[in-house]
Design a protein around this motif. Structure first.
Motif, PDB file in Angstrom:
ATOM      1  N   SER A 144       0.819  -1.206   0.000  1.00  0.00           N
ATOM      2  CA  SER A 144       0.000   0.000   0.000  1.00  0.00           C
ATOM      3  C   SER A 144       0.859   1.265   0.000  1.00  0.00           C
ATOM      4  N   ALA A 145       1.851   1.313   0.889  1.00  0.00           N
ATOM      5  CA  ALA A 145       2.703   2.504   0.996  1.00  0.00           C
ATOM      6  C   ALA A 145       3.510   2.724  -0.278  1.00  0.00           C
ATOM      7  N   SER A 146       3.986   1.655  -0.883  1.00  0.00           N
ATOM      8  CA  SER A 146       4.766   1.779  -2.117  1.00  0.00           C
ATOM      9  C   SER A 146       3.906   2.314  -3.252  1.00  0.00           C
ATOM     10  N   LYS A 147       2.702   1.775  -3.383  1.00  0.00           N
ATOM     11  CA  LYS A 147       1.799   2.233  -4.444  1.00  0.00           C
ATOM     12  C   LYS A 147       1.441   3.700  -4.260  1.00  0.00           C
ATOM     13  N   LYS A 148       1.188   4.113  -3.009  1.00  0.00           N
ATOM     14  CA  LYS A 148       0.843   5.510  -2.741  1.00  0.00           C
ATOM     15  C   LYS A 148       1.961   6.458  -3.156  1.00  0.00           C
ATOM     16  N   ARG A 149       3.192   5.982  -3.075  1.00  0.00           N
ATOM     17  CA  ARG A 149       4.351   6.814  -3.410  1.00  0.00           C
ATOM     18  C   ARG A 149       4.784   6.628  -4.864  1.00  0.00           C
ATOM     19  N   GLY A 150       4.035   5.815  -5.632  1.00  0.00           N
ATOM     20  CA  GLY A 150       4.319   5.654  -7.049  1.00  0.00           C
ATOM     21  C   GLY A 150       5.380   4.622  -7.390  1.00  0.00           C
ATOM     22  N   HIS A 151       5.650   3.711  -6.483  1.00  0.00           N
ATOM     23  CA  HIS A 151       6.662   2.682  -6.699  1.00  0.00           C
ATOM     24  C   HIS A 151       6.008   1.328  -6.947  1.00  0.00           C
ATOM     25  N   THR A 152       6.765   0.441  -7.551  1.00  0.00           N
ATOM     26  CA  THR A 152       6.318  -0.940  -7.678  1.00  0.00           C
ATOM     27  C   THR A 152       7.035  -1.773  -6.622  1.00  0.00           C
ATOM     28  N   ILE A 153       6.363  -2.817  -6.146  1.00  0.00           N
ATOM     29  CA  ILE A 153       6.966  -3.675  -5.134  1.00  0.00           C
ATOM     30  C   ILE A 153       6.431  -5.093  -5.287  1.00  0.00           C
ATOM     31  N   LYS A 154       7.311  -6.039  -5.047  1.00  0.00           N
ATOM     32  CA  LYS A 154       6.921  -7.443  -4.935  1.00  0.00           C
ATOM     33  C   LYS A 154       7.420  -7.910  -3.578  1.00  0.00           C
ATOM     34  N   VAL A 155       6.532  -8.568  -2.822  1.00  0.00           N
ATOM     35  CA  VAL A 155       6.858  -8.952  -1.451  1.00  0.00           C
ATOM     36  C   VAL A 155       6.791 -10.470  -1.299  1.00  0.00           C
ATOM     37  N   GLU A 156       7.895 -11.040  -0.868  1.00  0.00           N
ATOM     38  CA  GLU A 156       7.979 -12.460  -0.544  1.00  0.00           C
ATOM     39  C   GLU A 156       7.735 -12.634   0.948  1.00  0.00           C
TER      40      GLU A 156
ATOM     41  N   ALA B 177       4.701   1.829  10.353  1.00  0.00           N
ATOM     42  CA  ALA B 177       5.198   3.044   9.704  1.00  0.00           C
ATOM     43  C   ALA B 177       5.722   2.758   8.299  1.00  0.00           C
ATOM     44  N   ALA B 178       4.965   2.027   7.508  1.00  0.00           N
ATOM     45  CA  ALA B 178       5.409   1.674   6.160  1.00  0.00           C
ATOM     46  C   ALA B 178       5.633   2.910   5.295  1.00  0.00           C
ATOM     47  N   GLY B 179       4.751   3.897   5.424  1.00  0.00           N
ATOM     48  CA  GLY B 179       4.904   5.123   4.643  1.00  0.00           C
ATOM     49  C   GLY B 179       6.205   5.844   4.953  1.00  0.00           C
ATOM     50  N   GLN B 180       6.526   5.960   6.226  1.00  0.00           N
ATOM     51  CA  GLN B 180       7.768   6.618   6.636  1.00  0.00           C
ATOM     52  C   GLN B 180       8.984   5.799   6.191  1.00  0.00           C
ATOM     53  N   LEU B 181       8.861   4.476   6.210  1.00  0.00           N
ATOM     54  CA  LEU B 181       9.949   3.620   5.738  1.00  0.00           C
ATOM     55  C   LEU B 181      10.226   3.869   4.257  1.00  0.00           C
ATOM     56  N   ILE B 182       9.177   3.932   3.457  1.00  0.00           N
ATOM     57  CA  ILE B 182       9.350   4.182   2.026  1.00  0.00           C
ATOM     58  C   ILE B 182       9.954   5.567   1.803  1.00  0.00           C
ATOM     59  N   GLU B 183       9.518   6.560   2.567  1.00  0.00           N
ATOM     60  CA  GLU B 183      10.100   7.899   2.459  1.00  0.00           C
ATOM     61  C   GLU B 183      11.585   7.886   2.802  1.00  0.00           C
ATOM     62  N   LYS B 184      11.948   7.159   3.846  1.00  0.00           N
ATOM     63  CA  LYS B 184      13.356   7.070   4.247  1.00  0.00           C
ATOM     64  C   LYS B 184      14.174   6.408   3.135  1.00  0.00           C
ATOM     65  N   ILE B 185      13.628   5.372   2.535  1.00  0.00           N
ATOM     66  CA  ILE B 185      14.320   4.709   1.434  1.00  0.00           C
ATOM     67  C   ILE B 185      14.500   5.679   0.267  1.00  0.00           C
ATOM     68  N   GLU B 186      13.451   6.442  -0.044  1.00  0.00           N
ATOM     69  CA  GLU B 186      13.557   7.442  -1.111  1.00  0.00           C
ATOM     70  C   GLU B 186      14.676   8.437  -0.811  1.00  0.00           C
ATOM     71  N   ASP B 187      14.694   8.950   0.408  1.00  0.00           N
ATOM     72  CA  ASP B 187      15.719   9.924   0.797  1.00  0.00           C
ATOM     73  C   ASP B 187      17.122   9.339   0.660  1.00  0.00           C
ATOM     74  N   GLU B 188      17.318   8.140   1.182  1.00  0.00           N
ATOM     75  CA  GLU B 188      18.650   7.533   1.137  1.00  0.00           C
ATOM     76  C   GLU B 188      19.037   7.166  -0.284  1.00  0.00           C
ATOM     77  N   PHE B 189      18.077   6.676  -1.056  1.00  0.00           N
ATOM     78  CA  PHE B 189      18.369   6.294  -2.438  1.00  0.00           C
ATOM     79  C   PHE B 189      18.713   7.514  -3.269  1.00  0.00           C
ATOM     80  N   ASN B 190      17.987   8.602  -3.080  1.00  0.00           N
ATOM     81  CA  ASN B 190      18.244   9.815  -3.854  1.00  0.00           C
ATOM     82  C   ASN B 190      19.580  10.458  -3.498  1.00  0.00           C
ATOM     83  N   LYS B 191      20.019  10.302  -2.255  1.00  0.00           N
ATOM     84  CA  LYS B 191      21.320  10.842  -1.840  1.00  0.00           C
ATOM     85  C   LYS B 191      22.450  10.157  -2.585  1.00  0.00           C
ATOM     86  N   GLU B 192      22.269   8.875  -2.870  1.00  0.00           N
ATOM     87  CA  GLU B 192      23.345   8.099  -3.509  1.00  0.00           C
ATOM     88  C   GLU B 192      23.411   8.329  -5.009  1.00  0.00           C
TER      89      GLU B 192
END
Length: 105
Positions: free
Chosen positions: A25-37, A89-104
């Protein structure tokens, strides 16, 4: 971003599947694709393929226990968190990933 995740809680039941749904849900809201095992009491479900992993920008490990097949992710950017972070806090987790990924980049 293309995300993949592995989720596994200590009992392998409720939190595993709740975390899966929250991450999707959080990934889709932020416009990302996700597959979960999931790795639960009934084994591995929705197993990630080599292609899924190869195409992923980030691997999320939302786990409370030792999971199998982690060597598949060698060389991939990985974020490891307990399942309760994905549940609460899935939404905040996805935001944190975005922030860290964009920094790199």
């Amino acid at each position: 971003m293309k995300l993949v995740a592995v989720v596994a809680c200590t009992s392998g039941i409720a939190h595993t599947y709740i975390a899966k749904e929250k991450l999707i849900s959080a990934s889709k809201k932020r416009g990302h694709t996700i597959k979960v095992e999931t790795q639960g009491t009934i084994g591995i479900e929705n197993e990630l393929t080599r292609e899924d992993i190869k195409n992923a920008d980030i691997v999320i490990m939302a786990t409370d226990i030792q999971t199998t097949g982690n060597d598949r992710f060698n060389g991939k950017k990985t974020m490891k968190v307990p399942t309760n972070v994905a549940v609460k806090a899935a939404g905040q987790l996805i935001e944190k990933i975005e922030d860290e990924f964009n920094k790199e980049d």
